[in-house]
Design a protein around this motif. Structure first.
Motif, PDB file in Angstrom:
ATOM      1  N   GLN A 232     -74.426  -1.020  46.273  1.00 52.26           N
ATOM      2  CA  GLN A 232     -74.612  -2.448  46.510  1.00 52.26           C
ATOM      3  C   GLN A 232     -73.403  -3.278  46.097  1.00 52.26           C
ATOM      4  OE1 GLN A 232     -76.241  -0.653  44.283  1.00 52.26           O
ATOM      5  NE2 GLN A 232     -76.410  -1.693  42.301  1.00 52.26           N
ATOM      6  N   LEU A 233     -72.504  -2.683  45.319  1.00 50.78           N
ATOM      7  CA  LEU A 233     -71.347  -3.435  44.838  1.00 50.78           C
ATOM      8  C   LEU A 233     -70.155  -3.360  45.799  1.00 50.78           C
ATOM      9  CD1 LEU A 233     -70.221  -5.164  42.543  1.00 50.78           C
ATOM     10  CD2 LEU A 233     -69.622  -3.066  41.319  1.00 50.78           C
ATOM     11  N   TYR A 234     -70.106  -2.352  46.660  1.00 53.10           N
ATOM     12  CA  TYR A 234     -68.947  -2.155  47.532  1.00 53.10           C
ATOM     13  C   TYR A 234     -68.586  -3.384  48.380  1.00 53.10           C
ATOM     14  CZ  TYR A 234     -68.056   2.798  46.599  1.00 53.10           C
ATOM     15  OH  TYR A 234     -67.696   3.978  46.010  1.00 53.10           O
ATOM     16  N   PRO A 235     -69.540  -4.015  49.079  1.00 55.03           N
ATOM     17  CA  PRO A 235     -69.150  -5.160  49.933  1.00 55.03           C
ATOM     18  C   PRO A 235     -68.503  -6.293  49.152  1.00 55.03           C
ATOM     19  CG  PRO A 235     -71.359  -4.383  50.499  1.00 55.03           C
ATOM     20  CD  PRO A 235     -70.978  -3.693  49.222  1.00 55.03           C
ATOM     21  N   ARG A 236     -69.102  -6.669  48.027  1.00 56.73           N
ATOM     22  CA  ARG A 236     -68.529  -7.773  47.239  1.00 56.73           C
ATOM     23  C   ARG A 236     -67.209  -7.365  46.600  1.00 56.73           C
ATOM     24  NH1 ARG A 236     -71.276  -9.058  42.909  1.00 56.73           N
ATOM     25  NH2 ARG A 236     -72.847  -7.423  43.102  1.00 56.73           N
ATOM     26  N   TRP A 237     -67.112  -6.116  46.138  1.00 55.59           N
ATOM     27  CA  TRP A 237     -65.859  -5.625  45.569  1.00 55.59           C
ATOM     28  C   TRP A 237     -64.737  -5.738  46.600  1.00 55.59           C
ATOM     29  CZ3 TRP A 237     -64.372  -3.665  40.767  1.00 55.59           C
ATOM     30  CH2 TRP A 237     -63.124  -3.033  40.731  1.00 55.59           C
ATOM     31  N   SER A 238     -64.983  -5.241  47.783  1.00 57.52           N
ATOM     32  CA  SER A 238     -63.963  -5.263  48.838  1.00 57.52           C
ATOM     33  C   SER A 238     -63.554  -6.689  49.172  1.00 57.52           C
ATOM     34  CB  SER A 238     -64.504  -4.560  50.086  1.00 57.52           C
ATOM     35  OG  SER A 238     -63.573  -4.629  51.142  1.00 57.52           O
ATOM     36  N   SER A 239     -64.531  -7.575  49.284  1.00 55.80           N
ATOM     37  CA  SER A 239     -64.252  -8.964  49.647  1.00 55.80           C
ATOM     38  C   SER A 239     -63.457  -9.682  48.563  1.00 55.80           C
ATOM     39  CB  SER A 239     -65.577  -9.696  49.884  1.00 55.80           C
ATOM     40  OG  SER A 239     -65.360 -11.069  50.090  1.00 55.80           O
TER      41      SER A 239
ATOM     42  N   MET B 193     -61.809  -8.419  45.750  1.00 55.16           N
ATOM     43  CA  MET B 193     -60.541  -7.812  45.346  1.00 55.16           C
ATOM     44  C   MET B 193     -59.468  -8.001  46.413  1.00 55.16           C
ATOM     45  SD  MET B 193     -61.010  -6.698  42.266  1.00 55.16           S
ATOM     46  CE  MET B 193     -59.928  -5.359  41.760  1.00 55.16           C
ATOM     47  N   SER B 194     -59.825  -7.854  47.677  1.00 56.76           N
ATOM     48  CA  SER B 194     -58.824  -8.045  48.740  1.00 56.76           C
ATOM     49  C   SER B 194     -58.383  -9.508  48.812  1.00 56.76           C
ATOM     50  CB  SER B 194     -59.380  -7.583  50.093  1.00 56.76           C
ATOM     51  OG  SER B 194     -60.549  -8.293  50.428  1.00 56.76           O
ATOM     52  N   LYS B 195     -59.319 -10.441  48.606  1.00 57.74           N
ATOM     53  CA  LYS B 195     -58.982 -11.864  48.620  1.00 57.74           C
ATOM     54  C   LYS B 195     -58.059 -12.219  47.460  1.00 57.74           C
ATOM     55  CE  LYS B 195     -61.927 -14.888  47.127  1.00 57.74           C
ATOM     56  NZ  LYS B 195     -63.134 -15.752  46.981  1.00 57.74           N
TER      57      LYS B 195
ATOM     58  N   THR C 141     -57.273  -4.903  35.254  1.00 54.71           N
ATOM     59  CA  THR C 141     -58.016  -4.307  34.141  1.00 54.71           C
ATOM     60  C   THR C 141     -57.372  -4.670  32.800  1.00 54.71           C
ATOM     61  OG1 THR C 141     -58.903  -2.463  35.435  1.00 54.71           O
ATOM     62  CG2 THR C 141     -58.650  -2.105  33.064  1.00 54.71           C
ATOM     63  N   GLU C 142     -56.039  -4.595  32.737  1.00 58.91           N
ATOM     64  CA  GLU C 142     -55.339  -4.992  31.511  1.00 58.91           C
ATOM     65  C   GLU C 142     -55.695  -6.436  31.133  1.00 58.91           C
ATOM     66  OE1 GLU C 142     -51.067  -3.461  31.113  1.00 58.91           O
ATOM     67  OE2 GLU C 142     -51.393  -3.401  33.282  1.00 58.91           O
ATOM     68  N   ALA C 143     -55.655  -7.327  32.134  1.00 63.11           N
ATOM     69  CA  ALA C 143     -55.959  -8.740  31.875  1.00 63.11           C
ATOM     70  C   ALA C 143     -57.424  -8.935  31.509  1.00 63.11           C
ATOM     71  CB  ALA C 143     -55.607  -9.568  33.106  1.00 63.11           C
ATOM     72  N   PHE C 144     -58.302  -8.182  32.141  1.00 62.45           N
ATOM     73  CA  PHE C 144     -59.738  -8.303  31.879  1.00 62.45           C
ATOM     74  C   PHE C 144     -60.053  -8.042  30.412  1.00 62.45           C
ATOM     75  CE2 PHE C 144     -63.950  -6.147  31.705  1.00 62.45           C
ATOM     76  CZ  PHE C 144     -64.749  -7.218  32.084  1.00 62.45           C
ATOM     77  N   PHE C 145     -59.395  -7.067  29.824  1.00 63.33           N
ATOM     78  CA  PHE C 145     -59.658  -6.739  28.427  1.00 63.33           C
ATOM     79  C   PHE C 145     -58.794  -7.548  27.459  1.00 63.33           C
ATOM     80  CE2 PHE C 145     -61.498  -3.014  30.465  1.00 63.33           C
ATOM     81  CZ  PHE C 145     -62.657  -2.841  29.726  1.00 63.33           C
ATOM     82  N   GLU C 146     -57.558  -7.842  27.843  1.00 64.76           N
ATOM     83  CA  GLU C 146     -56.631  -8.449  26.878  1.00 64.76           C
ATOM     84  C   GLU C 146     -56.505  -9.973  27.016  1.00 64.76           C
ATOM     85  OE1 GLU C 146     -52.916  -6.612  26.231  1.00 64.76           O
ATOM     86  OE2 GLU C 146     -53.897  -4.960  25.188  1.00 64.76           O
ATOM     87  N   LYS C 147     -56.818 -10.519  28.178  1.00 64.57           N
ATOM     88  CA  LYS C 147     -56.742 -11.977  28.378  1.00 64.57           C
ATOM     89  C   LYS C 147     -58.051 -12.449  28.985  1.00 64.57           C
ATOM     90  CE  LYS C 147     -52.587 -13.192  30.057  1.00 64.57           C
ATOM     91  NZ  LYS C 147     -51.396 -13.151  30.945  1.00 64.57           N
ATOM     92  N   SER C 148     -59.125 -11.941  28.435  1.00 66.47           N
ATOM     93  CA  SER C 148     -60.441 -12.101  29.059  1.00 66.47           C
ATOM     94  C   SER C 148     -60.869 -13.561  29.219  1.00 66.47           C
ATOM     95  CB  SER C 148     -61.488 -11.325  28.264  1.00 66.47           C
ATOM     96  OG  SER C 148     -61.447 -11.670  26.895  1.00 66.47           O
ATOM     97  N   GLU C 149     -60.692 -14.352  28.184  1.00 67.04           N
ATOM     98  CA  GLU C 149     -61.148 -15.743  28.259  1.00 67.04           C
ATOM     99  C   GLU C 149     -60.357 -16.538  29.291  1.00 67.04           C
ATOM    100  OE1 GLU C 149     -62.832 -17.124  24.041  1.00 67.04           O
ATOM    101  OE2 GLU C 149     -60.854 -16.188  23.875  1.00 67.04           O
TER     102      GLU C 149
ATOM    103  N   ILE D 174     -66.424  -9.825  38.932  1.00 67.64           N
ATOM    104  CA  ILE D 174     -66.580  -8.533  39.609  1.00 67.64           C
ATOM    105  C   ILE D 174     -66.161  -7.390  38.686  1.00 67.64           C
ATOM    106  CG2 ILE D 174     -64.305  -8.362  40.724  1.00 67.64           C
ATOM    107  CD1 ILE D 174     -67.671  -7.606  42.435  1.00 67.64           C
ATOM    108  N   LEU D 175     -65.140  -7.611  37.858  1.00 68.08           N
ATOM    109  CA  LEU D 175     -64.743  -6.590  36.886  1.00 68.08           C
ATOM    110  C   LEU D 175     -65.792  -6.458  35.785  1.00 68.08           C
ATOM    111  CD1 LEU D 175     -60.920  -7.378  36.625  1.00 68.08           C
ATOM    112  CD2 LEU D 175     -61.961  -5.345  37.655  1.00 68.08           C
ATOM    113  N   LYS D 176     -66.382  -7.565  35.395  1.00 65.99           N
ATOM    114  CA  LYS D 176     -67.458  -7.534  34.410  1.00 65.99           C
ATOM    115  C   LYS D 176     -68.633  -6.708  34.918  1.00 65.99           C
ATOM    116  CE  LYS D 176     -70.798 -10.623  32.158  1.00 65.99           C
ATOM    117  NZ  LYS D 176     -71.253 -12.051  32.022  1.00 65.99           N
ATOM    118  N   GLU D 177     -68.941  -6.850  36.193  1.00 70.62           N
ATOM    119  CA  GLU D 177     -70.046  -6.088  36.775  1.00 70.62           C
ATOM    120  C   GLU D 177     -69.688  -4.608  36.875  1.00 70.62           C
ATOM    121  OE1 GLU D 177     -73.135  -6.310  40.581  1.00 70.62           O
ATOM    122  OE2 GLU D 177     -71.585  -7.858  40.296  1.00 70.62           O
ATOM    123  N   TYR D 178     -68.443  -4.323  37.259  1.00 69.39           N
ATOM    124  CA  TYR D 178     -68.037  -2.917  37.370  1.00 69.39           C
ATOM    125  C   TYR D 178     -68.024  -2.225  36.007  1.00 69.39           C
ATOM    126  CZ  TYR D 178     -64.948   1.104  37.475  1.00 69.39           C
ATOM    127  OH  TYR D 178     -64.422   2.357  37.279  1.00 69.39           O
TER     128      TYR D 178
END
Length: 279
Positions: free
Chosen positions: A199-206, A208-210, A243-251, A263-267
């Motif tokens: 169920q995550l593939y369509p939103r991930w593709s949309s 991340m590509s955007k 991914t680096e930014a998600f963990f290190e510059k999250s806020e 989307i990264l939070k969900e993954y």
């Protein structure tokens, strides 16, 4: 006819062995992780390494810290650590495993079943490359901080891994970057899309590509994006840098690029922006 029957039997036997091998690896890894999380005692010296050199450890909620410890123990037991001009000791194993395991604790399991070996160098190395562009072949030297291979190998510069871990707010962490690539390649392709729930593939593709296209457009206009320029290389590098930014510059990521953060939070099934409350 008999020849083709033998070929089919041989192919079937090879396939069966492969399936049993994968099931064995899956059960052993998950079993070891769950057993250690339930009954294991994390060595005090390992905790000291993490408290001194892996600031995320002190930020994590207690239940995630327990998962991290179980995954580190499992990872160290199952992977081969090879020093290239540097001695491998417990501290190196623990800190490398911590980077890998931070990415998987949201799903309460230890991933990287396909990862076999981690090659550790004392510092960045020079890599000589030949690049073909049509009929033109150019050669260049590249400074290599780390690299992830589809065969299950990871190369890391120890100096840069330590520096990245000790500054957990600059968005640059070679350990997180290379192990994100390994997650991406779990399905056999380095394409910026790791294995996902259907169920995550369509939103991930949309999304991340955007976001990838938006970042490329910013740098084409000589404007700075939130993510480093290296993220514009391809979709795989975009995922690793994000991914680096998600963990290190999250806020900041949550504030400036809310869709990418979400989307990264969900993954990852993690919310690192909330961990700062545990400092």
């Amino acid at each position: 006819m008999q020849y083709y029957l033998l070929l089919m039997l041989l192919f079937g036997a090879i396939l069966l062995i492969y399936v049993f091998y994968q099931a064995f690896i899956f059960l052993v890894t998950d079993g070891r992780y769950k057993l250690y999380k339930l009954l294991g005692h994390f060595p005090k010296k390992y905790q000291e390494y993490l408290k001194a050199y892996f600031p995320f450890y002190n930020r994590l909620p207690q239940h995630l810290r327990k998962r991290l410890e179980a995954c580190i123990f499992t990872f160290i037991k199952e992977k081969e650590f090879i020093g290239r001009g540097i001695k491998i000791d417990d501290m190196k194993k623990v800190l490398i495993a911590a980077d890998a395991c931070l990415l998987t604790i949201g799903h309460d399991r230890c991933e990287y079943k396909h990862v076999k070996s981690i090659f550790v160098y004392p510092e960045a190395v020079m890599k000589h490359e030949k690049i073909a562009n049509g009929w033109i072949v150019t050669e260049q030297d590249q400074v290599l901080l780390g690299e992830a291979w589809q065969g299950g190998e990871v190369i890391l510069s120890w100096r840069d891994l330590v520096a990245g871990n000790q500054n957990p707010n600059d968005g640059k962490n070679v350990g997180l970057h290379e192990f994100a690539h390994q997650l991406d390649m779990e399905d056999g392709e380095a394409d910026g899309t790791p294995p996902l729930p259907l169920q995550l593939y369509p939103r991930w593709s949309s999304i991340m590509s955007k976001e990838f296209a938006k970042l490329q457009e910013l740098y084409k206009k000589h404007k700075k994006g939130f993510l480093d320029y290296y993220a514009t290389t391809n979709a795989a590098e975009f995922f690793a840098v994000a991914t680096e930014a998600f963990f290190e510059k999250s806020e900041r990521l949550q504030k400036e690029e809310p869709e990418l953060y979400a989307i990264l939070k969900e993954y990852y099934n993690l919310d690192p922006a909330s961990w700062n409350k545990n400092r």
